[in-house]
Every structure is written in structure tokens, then in C-alpha cells.
Enzyme design. Structure first.
Site: not given
Ligand code: FAD
Length: 387
Positions: A130, A156, A244, A364
């Protein structure tokens, strides 16, 4: 609601047919064997899905963001992992189109458009995802004008199969404010980069999610996205608008699948002498599921249109991602309820929706972070747009 032109509607319809005819019948077997969907990925390449964001001269005409979102939702309706296998790729394509040098575009985009070369992005670190500005992966300048990268990234997706990694790192760790020291390097697999671990997951099966370790990795100067240091944070924030909307669309796909399965089952299954949908509590579940899913779709299309209009769309993308992912979790749980005991069975797809939905809440940028973005934009913009 966005209306797609005939050509774009045909793209969505083609993907829908692929999902219904090819994906749905095989997904359960691949999911439970945690098998990489090689054949589906090949079909997605043939359908041009990896080139949806890449314009001429490197690709064909890119589709609009609403079309891209609906293609993503269709794929996720079949299997969220398929939408995940093209999500980061599109963000990297957008980064290259928008910020790359001509040489970077020529080097990567033609092969990315066909899916021959796939891409992912590496932001999250073991110490945190974050608070990106606190990252510790560092690219120090080397004598030949390039960089030497040290650090680690985690979670990842598609890391093994992606030949190109958009690496968010610090080229100036002492910069103030911190984001001015952040850059994106376009990294390819090679000496100094190790895929050090495959992470075991609740859902999002079939597609690998890995830890990456960088040890004195030599990266040439021309790997710096756009050729200027210190732009990486702003570049990635723009890229995440696409990311997003993509994750919101994945959630929409999962919610739609959960609703459709529940609607079908509620008409087939009988209890107390009638189809269960006629019991008011079950009917209410279906009504709520459909209402939430429709609202999510509208929010996603709203964000996608705002994006295409060229306006800043981080608040809209954040709202779409926040709402769609939260309702996907609720709708998936309701689908389990409607299926009774069978909803808990690995023979049915609904248990998969329930395991896949939480990823969109976290990935995301978590939904707590989306709320931070939304609140700060509300204050900056003085509230919502007028209608
Ligand atoms: C399956 C999977 C695939 C992924 N794929 C990728 C990928 O391809 N590339 C990539 O870079 N990352 C990827 N991620 C990582 C994902 O983006 C991060 O997990 C996410 O951003 C959260 O980071 P974190 O896990 O370090 O949680 P943390 O940042 O440690 O957060 C922990 C908790 O604290 C909360 N929190 C933290 N800061 C704040 C704040 N300021 N306000 C309110 N709450 C806060 C968070 O919301 C969360 O609830 C993936 C994750 C998963 C699970």
C-alpha cells in the site's frame, strides 16, 4: 449506459461465445489441478485480446475502455484467472503507449500486441504494497550510464511467463518528496533476476504469482520508461486507473457468473413442492444479486467513459473497483446460499467464485486505499460532478 459500436459489440460477443463454449466446460478441471491454461491463452492471443490497448503502427485499432472492461468481465465470467492473465499486460501496454520513448514502443509493443511477448508489473514488496513510496528496491546508476538493481518484489502475477516486467523502483532513495525518486524500469529476465518463489493462493489458480529477487542486476539506461528519472510514481498512478477498471471488471465477471448460476439453480431446484426461487427469501437474494451486479456494471462503464474522455479518472476507477469487488464477494456468498450444500462442493463453480472474489478486494490497491483516494479526490474536486 455505454453503448458499444457494432464492431466493439462483436468483440465482446466473440469473447462471450469463447467463454460459454470453451472455458465453462473445462474450467473446473483446470482450476482444481491448478493448471496453467496454455490452450486458452493461445486462443486469447488469436482473438487479439493482448493487443486491445495497442494502437497502430504497433497493433491494430485499440478498443474503447468500456469495451475493454466488458471483454475483461466476460473472461472473468468464465474464469477470473483468464482476465488476470491479461490485466497487468494491458497496464504495461498503456504505460508504453503513453509514456514510453519511440524506441521502447518499437521494441516491445508489436510483440505485445500479438501476445508473443507478455508483460506484468512489479510494485508490491515483502515489506508492503500500500505504501509504495516506502519501497526499498533501488536502481543505482552504474559507470556505463545504466543501473544496478537490488531488492525484492512479491505477489507478482504472471511473473514467470511475462518476458517484460515494469519494475517500480527508486532511482534516488534520498529524494524529497519521496515520489520524486521513483522510476519505472522495463526489465527482462536475465542474470541478477531470480523468480525466487511461487506463492500458494486461496484462488486465482492456474496463473502463477511469484516473488522476485534482484541481486546486482545490470539494467541498461534505455530501460528507463520515458527516459527521465523520477516520473515513475505519477506514470504508475495513471497506469493504475486502467488497472483498477480492469480489476473492477474482473469482479463484475465473477458476480455475473455467480448470479447466473444462482438464477439457473433456483429455477431447477425444488423444495416444499416448488422451485426454490418462489420462496421469498431466495427470490430476494436473486433480486439483490442482480441489482448489485447491475449497479457495479454502471459504475465501471462510468469510470471507463471518464477515462476515455481524457479526464482524471482515479476517483471513478476507485469507486468502481471498491463497489464491484465488495458486491462480488456478497453475490458469491449469496450464490453459495442459494445452492445450499452444493454451493460448498468443488463440483460446482460457485465455491470458486467465493474463493476468487476476495482478490479483487485486495489487488491493485486494497479497498481501504481506494477509499483514501476517493475521499481525497472528493475534497480536491469539491464533491461529486453535477448531473
Ligand atoms: C493474488 C495476488 C496477485 C497480485 N498481483 C500483483 C502484481 O501482479 N503486481 C503487484 O505489484 N502486486 C500484486 N499483488 C499485490 C497487491 O497489490 C497487494 O497485496 C496490495 O496492494 C496490498 O499490499 P500488502 O499486501 O502489502 O498489504 P499492506 O500494504 O501491508 O496492507 C495491510 C492492510 O493495511 C491496510 N492499510 C495500509 N495502509 C493503509 C492506509 N493508508 N489507510 C487504510 N488502510 C491501510 C490495507 O488496506 C490492508 O488492509 C497481488 C496480490 C495478490 C494477493
Amino acid at each position: 449506459m455505454a453503448t458499444l459500436d457494432t464492431e466493439e459489440q462483436a468483440v465482446v460477443d466473440t469473447v462471450r461465445e469463447f467463454v460459454d463454449k470453451e472455458v465453462k466446460p473445462r474450467v473446473n478441471e483446470l482450476e482444481h489441478a491448478d493448471t496453467y491454461p496454455e490452450a486458452f491463452i493461445e486462443q486469447m492471443k488469436q482473438m487479439g485480446i493482448y493487443g486491445l490497448a495497442i494502437p497502430e503502427p504497433w497493433g491494430e485499432a485499440p478498443v474503447s475502455m468500456p469495451c475493454y472492461a466488458l471483454v475483461t468481465a466476460e473472461l472473468a465470467r468464465g474464469w477470473m484467472s483468464l482476465a488476470g492473465a491479461m490485466g497487468g499486460h494491458t497496464v504495461v501496454a498503456k504505460l508504453l503507449v503513453e509514456f514510453g520513448t519511440r524506441a521502447q514502443q518499437d521494441r516491445y509493443l508489436p510483440r505485445m500486441a500479438t501476445g508473443e511477448l507478455r508483460a506484468t508489473m512489479a510494485l508490491t514488496e515483502p515489506g508492503g504494497g500500500s505504501d509504495l513510496q516506502a519501497m526499498t528496491t533501488v536502481a543505482r546508476g552504474s559507470d556505463d550510464g545504466g543501473y544496478v538493481v537490488n531488492g525484492a518484489k512479491t505477489w507478482i502475477s504472471n511473473a514467470r511467463r511475462s518476458g517484460l516486467i515494469a519494475l517500480l523502483c527508486k532511482t534516488d532513495p534520498s529524494a524529497e518528496p519521496k515520489h520524486r525518486g521513483v522510476s519505472i524500469l522495463l526489465v527482462e529476465h536475465g542474470p541478477g533476476l531470480e523468480v525466487s518463489k511461487d506463492l500458494s493462493k486461496l484462488g486465482y489458480k492456474g496463473v502463477e504469482t511469484c516473488e522476485l529477487t534482484f541481486t546486482d542486476m545490470a539494467v541498461p539506461a534505455d530501460a528507463l520508461l520515458g527516459g527521465q528519472e523520477g516520473r515513475g510514481f505519477a506514470q504508475m498512478m495513471k497506469g493504475l486507473e486502467t488497472g483498477r477498471i480492469q480489476v473492477a471488471a474482473r469482479a463484475l465477471g465473477v458476480a455475473t457468473a455467480a448470479f447466473e448460476d444462482a438464477l439457473r439453480y433456483a429455477q431447477e431446484r425444488e423444495a416444499f413442492g416448488k422451485p426454490i426461487w418462489q420462496h421469498q427469501s431466495v427470490g430476494n437474494h436473486l433480486a439483490d444479486m442482480a441489482t448489485k451486479t447491475t449497479a457495479a456494471r454502471q459504475l465501471i462503464l462510468h469510470a471507463a467513459e471518464k477515462y476515455d474522455a481524457g479526464a482524471r479518472a482515479d476517483m471513478e476507477a476507485g469507486m468502481a473497483k471498491l463497489f464491484a469487488s465488495e458486491i462480488a464477494m456478497e453475490v458469491a456468498l449469496d450464490a453459495v446460499r442459494v445452492h445450499g450444500g452444493y454451493g460448498y462442493s468443488t463440483e460446482y463453480d460457485v465455491e470458486r467464485y467465493f474463493r476468487d472474489a476476495p482478490l479483487m478486494i485486495v489487488g491493485e490497491g486494497t479497498n481501504e486505499i481506494q477509499r483514501n483516494v476517493i475521499a481525497s479526490q472528493l475534497v480536491k474536486r469539491g464533491g461529486l460532478d453535477r448531473w
